[in-house]
Structure formats: C-alpha cells, structure tokens
Write a protein that holds these residues in place. Structure first.
Motif, PDB file in Angstrom:
ATOM      1  N   PHE A 140     -10.998  -0.730   5.885  1.00 28.72           N
ATOM      2  CA  PHE A 140     -11.473  -1.494   4.733  1.00 28.72           C
ATOM      3  C   PHE A 140     -10.550  -2.675   4.434  1.00 28.72           C
ATOM      4  N   SER A 141      -9.258  -2.494   4.659  1.00 29.93           N
ATOM      5  CA  SER A 141      -8.324  -3.595   4.435  1.00 29.93           C
ATOM      6  C   SER A 141      -8.613  -4.752   5.374  1.00 29.93           C
ATOM      7  N   SER A 174       0.812  -1.220   0.000  1.00 30.08           N
ATOM      8  CA  SER A 174       0.000   0.000   0.000  1.00 30.08           C
ATOM      9  C   SER A 174       0.843   1.267   0.000  1.00 30.08           C
ATOM     10  N   SER A 218     -11.166   0.298  -2.272  1.00 28.92           N
ATOM     11  CA  SER A 218     -10.943   1.248  -1.178  1.00 28.92           C
ATOM     12  C   SER A 218      -9.462   1.562  -1.006  1.00 28.92           C
ATOM     13  N   GLY A 219      -8.601   0.579  -1.328  1.00 23.02           N
ATOM     14  CA  GLY A 219      -7.167   0.836  -1.269  1.00 23.02           C
ATOM     15  C   GLY A 219      -6.747   1.935  -2.227  1.00 23.02           C
ATOM     16  N   HIS A 273      -8.430   3.381   5.172  1.00 22.15           N
ATOM     17  CA  HIS A 273      -7.646   2.377   4.450  1.00 22.15           C
ATOM     18  C   HIS A 273      -7.460   1.132   5.318  1.00 22.15           C
ATOM     19  N   GLY A 279     -12.705  -3.921  -0.889  1.00 21.02           N
ATOM     20  CA  GLY A 279     -11.481  -3.593  -0.155  1.00 21.02           C
ATOM     21  C   GLY A 279     -10.363  -3.154  -1.083  1.00 21.02           C
ATOM     22  N   TRP A 283     -14.158  -8.440  -0.652  1.00 19.37           N
ATOM     23  CA  TRP A 283     -12.720  -8.371  -0.964  1.00 19.37           C
ATOM     24  C   TRP A 283     -12.467  -7.361  -2.093  1.00 19.37           C
ATOM     25  N   VAL A 334     -11.456  -5.484   6.871  1.00 17.09           N
ATOM     26  CA  VAL A 334     -12.716  -6.116   6.477  1.00 17.09           C
ATOM     27  C   VAL A 334     -12.497  -7.027   5.267  1.00 17.09           C
ATOM     28  N   ALA A 335     -11.701  -6.570   4.302  1.00 20.35           N
ATOM     29  CA  ALA A 335     -11.432  -7.370   3.106  1.00 20.35           C
ATOM     30  C   ALA A 335     -10.691  -8.651   3.455  1.00 20.35           C
TER      31      ALA A 335
END
Length: 212
Positions: free
Chosen positions: A132-133, A48, A99-100, A129, A96, A93, A135-136
């Motif tokens: 959401f990561s 990231s 969202s990155g 970031h 996610g 996923w 959660v993914a």
C-alpha cells in the motif's frame, strides 16, 4: 446548473483546508514521537517503525488522522478542484496513509533492537504495508504531474519538480532501508525529506485550489 450556495462554498473550503493542516500535524507528531522513543534513530529508521511496540499506537493514530484528513482533502478537490483524476490520486495517497495504520510495518534497519537490519517480510501485515505504501507513493507522484496542467507555468514547474524530487528521494530511501551501504545510516533522513516534499506540495495545492 444552479450556483453554489454559501453552505456549499463553506464545505468546499473546509475540505480543502484539510490539505493545509494535515502535513504539519503529521510531521509534528512523528518528530515528537521519534525524539522520545528509546533506541529509535530518526536519521536511520523509517517513520513507519514508530508504529511498532507498546507505544506504537501513537504513530498508528497519526497515520489514521493523516489518512482521514487527506481523504477529506481529496473530496474537496473532487468537488472544487480542476481535475477529478488528480483528486482520485490524492484519494489513493489517503488510503495509503490509512493502510499504514491498519497494517504496521515489519522491523527495518535494526529497529526495534534485536531485529535484523534488512527488512524481512515475515508477516502478512508487513507485506501489505509495503504494498500500500508503494501504491500511495506512485499515486502522489502521478498527482503532481496531473495537477501540473491545472495552472500557470510557475505552478506547473513546481508541481513537476515536486513529483520528480518526491519519487527520487523515496527511491533513495527505499534503497537505504534495503541496506544499501552508503545510504542505510541516512535512510530515515532521506525519507523525511521526501515526505516533507509531499506534504508541502499538498499544502500548496490546497492554497492553489482555494484561490481558484
């Protein structure tokens, strides 16, 4: 219920094929960018971080492409796959990944140069970031277990093993980015192993579903 038309079958195959190509594309992109970015250490720094700085648009675009392809794959799984719940989890996923690209990470492990080693959530986008990561990652782990029920014993064992290994390596990478002394210098490497496990499982899932 009417039988699927030729067009329906072709659409399903194209959507499922997205699950085959997304991992290799994402991997080649971040490896190329990581090898050419000044002061970036792939063994230490997370993927990231490549979205930070003047050349960050390349990794941002990589996240968007991966997210859109993963989302198309999730739609294909919904249409043709054995589990709607599993398809939804793959969709999470995908979100996610998107969202990155929308929310860049805050600096991690001293990249870019001059920033603190420890991840400090100093911006709202950095917090989102990370959220959401997480959660993914949880969604993909769950998807491995859900889809394990959709095939023969060998497929089930592979899916469960992939879920366990993905979760374990991602937990180690998270500890490394939190500056765990014995892990910090190999955090980027561990994360790459983890992401490779995920993309490989998704590709095998695509093949498994196409054959079915």
């Amino acid at each position: 219920m009417s039988a699927p038309t030729y067009v329906d079958v072709m659409v399903d195959q194209l959507l499922l094929a997205c699950g085959l190509v997304v991992g290799p594309l994402f991997t080649v992109a971040y490896l190329t960018e990581g090898a050419t970015r000044a002061y970036y250490r792939p063994r230490r720094h997370p993927i990231s971080c490549l979205a930070i700085g003047d050349r960050g648009w390349t990794q941002t675009a990589n996240f968007f492409v991966a997210g859109l392809l993963s989302l198309a794959f999730a739609v294909g799984l919904w249409r043709a796959g054995p589990s709607h719940w599993g398809a939804l989890l793959v969709g999470v996923w995908a979100i996610g990944m998107l969202s990155g690209g929308i929310f860049p990470t805050d600096p991690v492990s001293g990249f870019p140069p001059g920033t603190p080693d420890r991840l400090e959530h100093s911006t709202r986008q950095g917090v989102l970031h990370s959220l959401f990561s997480m959660v993914a990652f949880v969604a993909l782990t769950a998807a491995c277990f859900v889809f394990a029920w959709s095939g023969a014993r060998g497929w089930a064992i592979y899916s469960v093993a992939s879920g366990v290994l993905f979760a374990a390596t991602m937990a180690l990478a998270t500890a490394a980015f939190a500056q765990k002394e014995r892990l910090v210098d190999v955090g980027g490497l561990i994360q790459r192993v983890s992401v490779t496990i995920a993309w490989t499982w998704l590709a095998v899932l695509a093949v498994h579903t196409l054959r079915a």
